[in-house]
Write an enzyme that holds these catalytic residues in place. Structure first.
Site, PDB file in Angstrom:
ATOM      1  N   GLU A   1     -13.731  -9.894 -95.753  1.00 24.99           N
ATOM      2  CA  GLU A   1     -13.163  -8.632 -95.293  1.00 24.99           C
ATOM      3  C   GLU A   1     -14.242  -7.802 -94.590  1.00 24.99           C
ATOM      4  O   GLU A   1     -15.313  -7.570 -95.133  1.00 24.99           O
ATOM      5  CB  GLU A   1     -12.597  -7.843 -96.473  1.00 24.99           C
ATOM      6  CG  GLU A   1     -11.456  -8.552 -97.205  1.00 24.99           C
ATOM      7  CD  GLU A   1     -10.173  -8.666 -96.380  1.00 24.99           C
ATOM      8  OE1 GLU A   1     -10.084  -8.000 -95.317  1.00 24.99           O
ATOM      9  OE2 GLU A   1      -9.279  -9.424 -96.792  1.00 24.99           O
TER      10      GLU A   1
ATOM     11  N   CYS B   1      -8.249  -4.144-104.470  1.00 30.75           N
ATOM     12  CA  CYS B   1      -9.313  -4.816-103.716  1.00 30.75           C
ATOM     13  C   CYS B   1      -9.880  -3.884-102.655  1.00 30.75           C
ATOM     14  O   CYS B   1     -11.082  -3.630-102.592  1.00 30.75           O
ATOM     15  CB  CYS B   1      -8.775  -6.082-103.057  1.00 30.75           C
ATOM     16  SG  CYS B   1      -8.304  -7.364-104.231  1.00 30.75           S
TER      17      CYS B   1
ATOM     18  N   HIS C   1     -11.881 -12.322-100.320  1.00 27.92           N
ATOM     19  CA  HIS C   1     -10.603 -12.670-100.939  1.00 27.92           C
ATOM     20  C   HIS C   1     -10.531 -14.176-101.138  1.00 27.92           C
ATOM     21  O   HIS C   1     -10.908 -14.939-100.238  1.00 27.92           O
ATOM     22  CB  HIS C   1      -9.437 -12.237-100.028  1.00 27.92           C
ATOM     23  CG  HIS C   1      -8.847 -10.929-100.413  1.00 27.92           C
ATOM     24  ND1 HIS C   1      -8.714  -9.870 -99.538  1.00 27.92           N
ATOM     25  CD2 HIS C   1      -8.336 -10.494-101.594  1.00 27.92           C
ATOM     26  CE1 HIS C   1      -8.152  -8.847-100.161  1.00 27.92           C
ATOM     27  NE2 HIS C   1      -7.917  -9.199-101.411  1.00 27.92           N
TER      28      HIS C   1
END
Length: 210
Positions: A86, A150, A169
């Site tokens: 991410e 998250c 992730h």
């Protein structure tokens, strides 16, 4: 940087939530702990409950306690089929209830904070490096960590560290990777991140004329 200096890395995974009674992110982090990151890195791992208020207190305490070079948060995405890096965390849009049936009244992480904070780590470079290493685990890059715990954890950590955080992730176990596969992928990813951080620090030292 002095080569004798040990670097400190903190890696977190999440506990169970919803139908995910075993959270692949924490399994992967425990596998990483077994593998380690080499003798020059002190690795600390934490299981984070899926609760906004715990994250609000835990994330700052990890930074204050360890003063780490890098914090990597690992989370589970039921939709993911690859290990996903991410790029950024988001401040607004937190409407999903956590394990305590709670969500922030403001629906944001840090009131008055920027909408979005990017990691200082170039995730495209990390992705290329790990993909080229022949690990047998597919790695991709994303700009949307999902507006749940998250994303919330990532933004909080990025805000506190001026961007020296990362978020990864992982897919559910067996879809398609085992915990061991995910642990090996995390090891390669974190090592690539540390290499990139060290390179950028070397560049800064050179610019300052040392």
């Amino acid at each position: 940087m002095d080569n004798n200096t040990k670097r400190t890395v903190v890696v977190t995974g999440f506990g169970p939530f919803g139908e995910h009674t075993i959270n692949a992110s924490w399994v992967a982090v425990q596998e990483l702990k077994k593998l380690g990151l080499g003798h020059d890195v002190d690795l600390y791992v934490y299981e984070v409950p899926v609760e906004y208020q715990t994250v609000q207190s835990l994330v700052p305490s990890l930074w204050n306690q360890y003063h780490p070079q890098l914090v990597v948060h690992v989370g589970l995405s039921g939709m993911a089929t690859t290990v996903t890096l991410e790029k950024c965390g988001h401040n607004y849009g937190y409407k999903g209830l956590d394990n305590c049936s709670f969500c922030p009244d403001s629906q944001c992480c840090i009131e008055g904070g920027p909408d979005c904070i990017d990691s200082v780590i170039d995730m495209d470079s990390v992705c290329k490096r790990v993909s080229a290493s022949g690990l047998g685990v597919a790695v991709s890059v994303s700009k949307d960590a999902g507006r749940y715990l998250c994303d919330y954890t990532y933004y909080t950590s990025l805000y506190l560290s001026q961007g020296r955080s990362a978020f990864v992730h992982v897919p559910p176990l067996g879809k398609p990777y085992s915990g061991e596969d995910l642990g090996r992928a995390l090891q390669a990813i974190v090592q690539a991140m540390l290499d990139l951080l060290a390179q950028s620090e070397d560049k800064i030292h050179c610019q300052h004329g040392h």
